[in-house]
Design a protein around this motif. Structure first.
Motif, PDB file in Angstrom:
ATOM      1  N   ARG A 166      -9.279   0.207  -2.606  1.00 30.93           N
ATOM      2  CA  ARG A 166      -8.984   0.357  -1.183  1.00 30.93           C
ATOM      3  C   ARG A 166      -8.843   1.856  -0.913  1.00 30.93           C
ATOM      4  O   ARG A 166      -7.973   2.511  -1.490  1.00 30.93           O
ATOM      5  CB  ARG A 166      -7.701  -0.382  -0.828  1.00 30.93           C
ATOM      6  CG  ARG A 166      -7.268  -0.203   0.607  1.00 30.93           C
ATOM      7  CD  ARG A 166      -6.021  -1.010   0.911  1.00 30.93           C
ATOM      8  NE  ARG A 166      -6.304  -2.430   0.796  1.00 30.93           N
ATOM      9  CZ  ARG A 166      -5.369  -3.375   0.911  1.00 30.93           C
ATOM     10  NH1 ARG A 166      -4.109  -3.029   1.110  1.00 30.93           N
ATOM     11  NH2 ARG A 166      -5.692  -4.653   0.813  1.00 30.93           N
ATOM     12  N   ASP A 226     -10.109  -4.579   4.794  1.00 29.16           N
ATOM     13  CA  ASP A 226     -10.657  -3.618   3.838  1.00 29.16           C
ATOM     14  C   ASP A 226     -12.109  -3.277   4.139  1.00 29.16           C
ATOM     15  O   ASP A 226     -12.810  -3.984   4.878  1.00 29.16           O
ATOM     16  CB  ASP A 226     -10.567  -4.171   2.413  1.00 29.16           C
ATOM     17  CG  ASP A 226      -9.184  -3.976   1.818  1.00 29.16           C
ATOM     18  OD1 ASP A 226      -8.401  -3.231   2.401  1.00 29.16           O
ATOM     19  OD2 ASP A 226      -8.908  -4.585   0.769  1.00 29.16           O
ATOM     20  N   THR A 247       0.830  -1.204   0.000  1.00 30.17           N
ATOM     21  CA  THR A 247       0.000   0.000   0.000  1.00 30.17           C
ATOM     22  C   THR A 247       0.862   1.251   0.000  1.00 30.17           C
ATOM     23  O   THR A 247       0.639   2.198  -0.768  1.00 30.17           O
ATOM     24  CB  THR A 247      -0.937   0.000   1.223  1.00 30.17           C
ATOM     25  OG1 THR A 247      -1.778  -1.161   1.166  1.00 30.17           O
ATOM     26  CG2 THR A 247      -1.789   1.257   1.258  1.00 30.17           C
TER      27      THR A 247
END
Length: 561
Positions: free
Chosen positions: A131, A193, A45
């Motif tokens: 996301r 998530d 991420t």
């Protein structure tokens, strides 16, 4: 994973300098580093945030980031937040940057002016499988040391915007999920998530057939609701916004309901669930050392499809062990029956097989074909049958009936027929002497040789029949296992040597067989295989389907398939 969408208050998702500034600010709240080769390493991420800032013309200097950093409050999976305190060498001011789940960041804002629009943008991006992270900040008074506690740093914030990260599922995952469903395997998602994000990804790859249920706040799910969801065989579940305790709770509940659980994960927090599952599957590339140590299996390619391939490989190995056992057990009957006939006749029928000939069969002719069956490819339909009951042993009643009742009895009848054929055509009658020096001794030697050769040729038919438990031979092909063909060629050559070479004739008590006896035993492989082929055909007619499936793992832990 890549940074796909940036949303800022007042500008929405439109591009501009504000979007580049938000991407750069979000990249400040990272801990990624560079390897000696210059590649980014760290959380996927955060890597996507740094790369996304560079793509938007606001690259991050990692060395400058670390030099200006005054404090770091690492990501907390319970708070779903991470924050940093960054200094500005030019002005001397301090700035707090916070990034995390929108539902964790938005309640910490100073004002509620942009909350509703941010929530709408979050739902829109999450519905597209992204996301979503919220980025907020605050200026710290000049001349102060900055916050020493994270609760001080992560309060009274101003919303800077949202970033949408997209991690596209691998192209092979959809097919892997279909294979799971065909094999009676339920795929559950346990993720940190947003529920909409996880549900969008699940539907994209086919998870949720025939029905998908999303638990948006998994931490608050009760034991009763969890049990109800897990016992419903027609539903696949997405446990969203889950904590490490949730993963462990799901694994324990599935085990309590008698399911076989494979749990995947890559983080330190996944270790307890990986250890508790029947099969913990850790990521080899992105996984932590702790996760790999706690797991039973490590995926070197971090690919969900590899788990499905491992299931198929495991079923193939299990089936091949059973084929090996069927092949070995089937020869017990034709080896035992001659001794029973000799014993029950009180010697009126001479012993149809000698001890050395039995040793030649057990140690010489049957070894290589048996080993070759261990290299058999997967039988058609292997991944379309339900999981076997976990209490089922390797040896089943059906295997014993097939080995001793079908293949074994047919082989025993054939070899005893060959034995009596050779004796009777030589004028033998029950009780007639066949010992050394008698008129029938040579005929008796040929008869025992015919028994020996008949068992070997029956082995050939058994080996071909044992290659498949349910499908027809035409479905797998006669020549698809070259090792078995080589093993059969060896046992036939070895048998011919024992029958026709004088030194081996004297050692094993064999005699050359005439052409009519050779022609007779040459039909045995077809008869043995044909009998079993008809049995399997009747079985396929009675049971066209593999049956209903018992739901099992794998249970997806975090990240994407």
């Amino acid at each position: 994973m890549r940074l796909q969408t940036v949303w800022t208050p007042g500008h929405g998702t439109s591009a501009g300098p504000w979007a580049a500034e938000l991407a750069h600010t979000a990249s400040l709240c990272t801990t990624v580093t560079r390897t000696d080769e210059g590649a980014l390493q760290g959380d996927p991420t955060e890597t996507a945030l740094v790369e996304g800032a560079a793509d938007r013309g606001a690259p991050l200097d990692l060395a400058e980031r670390d030099a200006d950093r005054r404090a770091l409050f690492r990501f907390d999976p319970r708070l779903r937040l991470m924050s940093i305190v960054q200094g500005d060498q030019g002005t001397g001011t301090l700035r707090v940057v916070v990034k995390g789940a929108p539902e964790s960041v938005l309640p910490r804002l100073r004002t509620a002016a942009d909350v509703e629009s941010a929530r709408e943008a979050t739902e829109s991006m999450a519905g597209k499988g992204m996301r979503v992270l919220a980025v907020a900040g605050r200026e710290w008074p000049e001349g102060t040391e900055g916050p020493s506690k994270r609760e001080d740093a992560e309060s009274e914030l101003t919303l800077l915007g949202l970033v949408g990260l997209y991690d596209p599922p691998r192209t092979e995952v959809a097919e892997a999920v279909r294979n799971c469903h065909d094999a009676g395997i339920r795929v559950l998602i346990v993720t940190g998530d947003n529920g909409a994000t996880a549900a969008a990804v699940a539907r994209e790859v086919g998870i949720g057939v025939p029905r998908l249920h999303v638990v948006p706040a998994s931490e608050s799910i009760t034991d009763e609701e969890l049990d109800r969801l897990l016992v419903e065989d027609d539903v696949e579940v997405v446990f969203a916004r889950s904590s490490p305790e949730t993963k462990l709770k799901v694994a324990d509940a599935l085990r309590a309901h008698g399911r076989i659980v494979a749990m995947t994960g890559d983080g330190v927090n996944d270790a307890p669930a990986l250890h508790r599952a029947h099969i913990g599957v850790a990521m080899g590339r992105s996984g932590t050392d702790v996760a790999r140590e706690a797991a039973t299996m490590v995926l070197t390619d971090d690919d969900f499809a590899t788990i499905v391939a491992a299931v198929e490989s495991g079923r193939r190995v299990y089936d091949n062990v059973r084929k090996f056992i069927v092949y070995i057990f089937a020869h017990t009957t034709p080896e035992v029956v001659p001794f029973l006939v000799f014993a029950l006749s009180a010697g009126a029928v001479p012993l149809p097989l000698t001890v050395l000939q039995i040793l030649a069969i057990d140690l010489g002719t049957e070894t290589l074909p048996a080993l070759a069956l261990g290299r058999e490819r997967s039988e058609p339909g292997t991944m379309k049958r339900p999981p076997r009951p976990h209490r089922q042993g390797v040896i089943s009643r059906d295997m014993l009936i097939r080995s001793w009742g079908y293949l074994g009895l047919v082989s025993a009848a054939l070899v005893m027929g060959a034995f009596f054929y050779v004796l009777w055509r030589s004028g033998w009658s029950p009780g007639a002497p066949t010992g050394e020096g008698t008129a029938l001794h040579h005929a008796y030697t040929m008869a025992t040789t015919a028994t020996f050769a008949g068992i070997v040729t029956c082995q050939v038919g058994t080996a071909v029949a044992a290659r498949t438990d349910h499908a027809a031979l035409r479905d797998i092909g006669l020549f698809t296992n070259p090792l078995l063909l080589a093993g059969i060629a060896f046992e036939l050559a070895f048998t011919a040597a024992l029958v026709y070479l004088p030194p081996l004739q004297q050692l094993f008590g064999t005699a050359a067989l005439p052409w009519d006896v050779v022609a007779l035993v040459a039909t045995f492989p077809i008869l043995v295989w044909g009998t079993d082929e008809m049995r399997r055909a009747r079985r396929r007619h009675r049971q066209p389907d593999a049956g209903s499936a018992e739901p099992v793992g794998p249970v997806r832990s975090s990240g994407r398939p």
